[in-house]
Design an enzyme around this catalytic site. Structure first.
Site, PDB file in Angstrom:
ATOM      1  N   CYS A 110      -4.758   2.456  -3.730  1.00  0.00           N
ATOM      2  CA  CYS A 110      -3.506   2.939  -3.103  1.00  0.00           C
ATOM      3  C   CYS A 110      -2.359   1.967  -3.316  1.00  0.00           C
ATOM      4  CB  CYS A 110      -3.683   3.220  -1.613  1.00  0.00           C
ATOM      5  SG  CYS A 110      -4.820   4.556  -1.284  1.00  0.00           S
TER       6      CYS A 110
ATOM      7  N   ASP B 179       2.745  -4.873   8.108  1.00  0.00           N
ATOM      8  CA  ASP B 179       1.531  -4.085   7.940  1.00  0.00           C
ATOM      9  C   ASP B 179       0.370  -5.078   8.005  1.00  0.00           C
ATOM     10  OD1 ASP B 179      -0.704  -2.830   6.975  1.00  0.00           O
ATOM     11  OD2 ASP B 179       0.296  -1.889   5.256  1.00  0.00           O
TER      12      ASP B 179
ATOM     13  N   LYS C 154     -10.689  -0.694  10.249  1.00  0.00           N
ATOM     14  CA  LYS C 154     -10.781  -1.848   9.351  1.00  0.00           C
ATOM     15  C   LYS C 154     -11.153  -3.118  10.114  1.00  0.00           C
ATOM     16  CE  LYS C 154      -7.368  -0.049   6.083  1.00  0.00           C
ATOM     17  NZ  LYS C 154      -8.180   0.384   4.950  1.00  0.00           N
TER      18      LYS C 154
ATOM     19  N   HIS D  87       0.867  -1.185   0.000  1.00  0.00           N
ATOM     20  CA  HIS D  87       0.000   0.000   0.000  1.00  0.00           C
ATOM     21  C   HIS D  87       0.903   1.235   0.000  1.00  0.00           C
ATOM     22  CE1 HIS D  87      -2.840   2.936   1.760  1.00  0.00           C
ATOM     23  NE2 HIS D  87      -3.821   2.111   1.439  1.00  0.00           N
TER      24      HIS D  87
ATOM     25  N   GLN E 260      -4.789  -5.413   6.729  1.00  0.00           N
ATOM     26  CA  GLN E 260      -5.781  -6.305   6.101  1.00  0.00           C
ATOM     27  C   GLN E 260      -5.728  -7.705   6.699  1.00  0.00           C
ATOM     28  OE1 GLN E 260      -8.072  -5.252   4.071  1.00  0.00           O
ATOM     29  NE2 GLN E 260      -7.235  -3.244   3.571  1.00  0.00           N
TER      30      GLN E 260
HETATM   31  C1  LIG Z   1      -2.461  -2.951   3.551  1.00  0.00           C
HETATM   32  C2  LIG Z   1      -2.809  -1.557   3.991  1.00  0.00           C
HETATM   33  N1  LIG Z   1      -1.873  -0.811   4.577  1.00  0.00           N
HETATM   34  C3  LIG Z   1      -2.129   0.425   5.015  1.00  0.00           C
HETATM   35  C4  LIG Z   1      -3.369   0.994   4.856  1.00  0.00           C
HETATM   36  C5  LIG Z   1      -3.611   2.375   5.378  1.00  0.00           C
HETATM   37  O1  LIG Z   1      -4.533   2.325   6.438  1.00  0.00           O
HETATM   38  P1  LIG Z   1      -5.055   3.650   7.124  1.00  0.00           P
HETATM   39  O2  LIG Z   1      -5.554   4.527   6.002  1.00  0.00           O
HETATM   40  O3  LIG Z   1      -6.156   3.188   8.025  1.00  0.00           O
HETATM   41  O4  LIG Z   1      -3.923   4.261   7.848  1.00  0.00           O
HETATM   42  C6  LIG Z   1      -4.370   0.265   4.226  1.00  0.00           C
HETATM   43  C7  LIG Z   1      -5.697   0.871   3.978  1.00  0.00           C
HETATM   44  O5  LIG Z   1      -6.397   0.504   3.069  1.00  0.00           O
HETATM   45  C8  LIG Z   1      -4.090  -1.046   3.792  1.00  0.00           C
HETATM   46  O6  LIG Z   1      -5.012  -1.794   3.203  1.00  0.00           O
END
Ligand SMILES: Cc1ncc(COP(=O)(O)O)c(C=O)c1O
Length: 408
Positions: free
Chosen positions: A366, A202, A228, A125, A205
């Site tokens: 993203c 990370d 999430k 992401h 998900q």
């Molecule tokens: C794999 C992953 N990393 C990071 C993020 C960023 O999350 P946040 O916008 O809640 O900080 C997302 C959000 O879709 C994501 O799917």
């Protein structure tokens, strides 16, 4: 015999699922972006404001003590949920992005120097790309990208070869938000540790789809977002091993993170407060604990088994649609199915789905480098949560058939 999954009760618990969109029942398949909230979380949010709203950690008065206690109870629940050893290894952040930026700044400032390397993967992401690019630019370090194959499977051989004495951190997603790939994180961590390199996972998900234990994984840093995982927006978690967090300098300065301030010198608070400058999102922090209570009332293993079955069903039903191509075909996937319908633009498909009450996400999610890799502008993404059903999948299939008829 395994217990029957209480899908009807679960759906009842999420009031938004009873609403209509464009005259049709809402079919919510955009859970990768954010999940809906159960009534218990909604009640906890309003209960906070009607009962105990107050600033935490600094007050002697009754409400401040109640709010502080509730906030710290939530931290303890998070610790237990991810299997951390200590409450003070749980840093409350604004979300996954906030946690990654914290590590990039703090760990990066202390441990990354000119010529060093940071490893990420090709399926990250933007939140797990850009903070490292900024760090590398500031330090004269190099960002290196572990490749994946055309199914979206991480190339572990390439990874092994890329690890070297200059590697200062591996930052990688547990589950890809645009492909659904579940990465072999145990192998990623053990290979990095064999070279003395820490790993940031990370888990944005992953944490609500896959039961995980940070001690068992032996991961150094883990980040995720409350919104999430059925909790409020504006709160997230950075787990860090105590020894790393102690060795890292503060990220932001302000109230709560200090022990003593004079104009000449400031000493810093102990963990976790050293990394929690200023008034946090108190209500969200407390209510993330309510979301964890809710997840645990169903059980993550039961949720995972149910969702995996639904993923299999959805994959089969989607592939039966003429001209539909799934992007991301790793053998192990979780929560996400990305696809293209013939040569239709994902946005057009998404608009027709919306007219029929089916919420899917369209675009690059993203992850622009993933789209570049596949040579596509974006995908349609259906992403699942504990309350989705086979009927939701059928509604999606019907919407896609309609889009196909109308647009081709
Ligand atoms: C794999 C992953 N990393 C990071 C993020 C960023 O999350 P946040 O916008 O809640 O900080 C997302 C959000 O879709 C994501 O799917």
């Amino acid at each position: 015999m395994s217990k029957i999954y209480p899908i009807d009760r679960i759906r009842q618990d999420f009031p938004i699922l009873r609403r209509e969109v464009n005259g049709n029942p809402l079919i919510y398949l955009d859970n990768g972006a954010t999940t809906q909230k159960p009534q218990t979380v909604i009640d906890a949010i309003s209960g906070y404001y009607t009962g105990i709203n107050s600033n935490i950690h600094r007050g002697v008065h009754h409400l401040s003590q109640l709010a502080t206690d509730a906030y710290e109870v939530s931290r303890a629940k998070i610790r237990q949920f991810i299997g951390a050893a200590h409450n003070h290894e749980i840093i409350m952040t604004s979300g996954t992005t906030g946690g990654i930026n914290l590590v990039a700044h703090s760990y990066g400032n202390e441990f990354v120097h000119k010529g060093d390397e940071i490893l990420i993967s090709e399926m990250e992401h933007h939140s797990n790309i850009v903070p490292w690019q900024l760090l590398c630019a500031a330090k004269g370090a190099k960002l290196r990208v572990i490749p994946m194959d055309e199914r979206g499977v991480l190339d572990m051989e390439a990874y092994q070869l890329m690890l070297n004495k200059k590697t200062k951190l591996v930052a990688i997603t547990y589950v890809s938000n645009s492909l659904g790939t579940v990465n072999p994180v145990r192998g990623v961590i053990s290979k990095a540790h064999a070279m003395g390199v820490p790993v940031l996972l990370d888990a944005a998900q992953a944490v609500h789809h896959i039961a995980l234990n940070v001690q068992e994984l032996d991961v150094d840093f883990l980040v995720f977002s409350g919104h999430k995982m059925y909790g409020p927006t504006g709160v997230g978690v950075l787990y860090g091993k105590e020894n790393w967090l102690n060795a890292m300098p503060p990220y932001q300065g302000g109230g709560d993170m200090i022990k003593q301030v004079t104009f000449e010198k400031t000493t810093f608070n102990e963990l976790p407060f050293k990394f929690e400058a200023g008034t946090p999102n108190i209500e969200a922090g407390i209510c993330l604990g309510s979301a964890i209570d809710y997840i645990e009332s169903i059980g993550l293993d039961a949720i995972a088994a149910y969702e995996n079955d639904l993923m299999d069903y959805a994959t089969e039903r989607l592939l039966a649609i003429d001209g539909l191509r799934i992007i991301g075909t790793a053998p192990e996937k979780s929560g996400v199915i990305s696809f293209l319908l013939g040569d239709l633009h994902p946005y057009d498909v998404g608009v027709i789905c919306d007219q029929l009450g089916v919420a899917v996400r369209t675009g690059h999610h993203c992850t622009q480098p993933v789209m570049d890799k596949f040579g596509i502008p974006g995908t349609v993404r259906a992403s699942f949560a504990m309350y989705n059903t086979r009927e939701d999948v059928e509604a999606l299939v019907a919407a896609l058939q309609k889009a196909s008829q109308m647009l081709q």
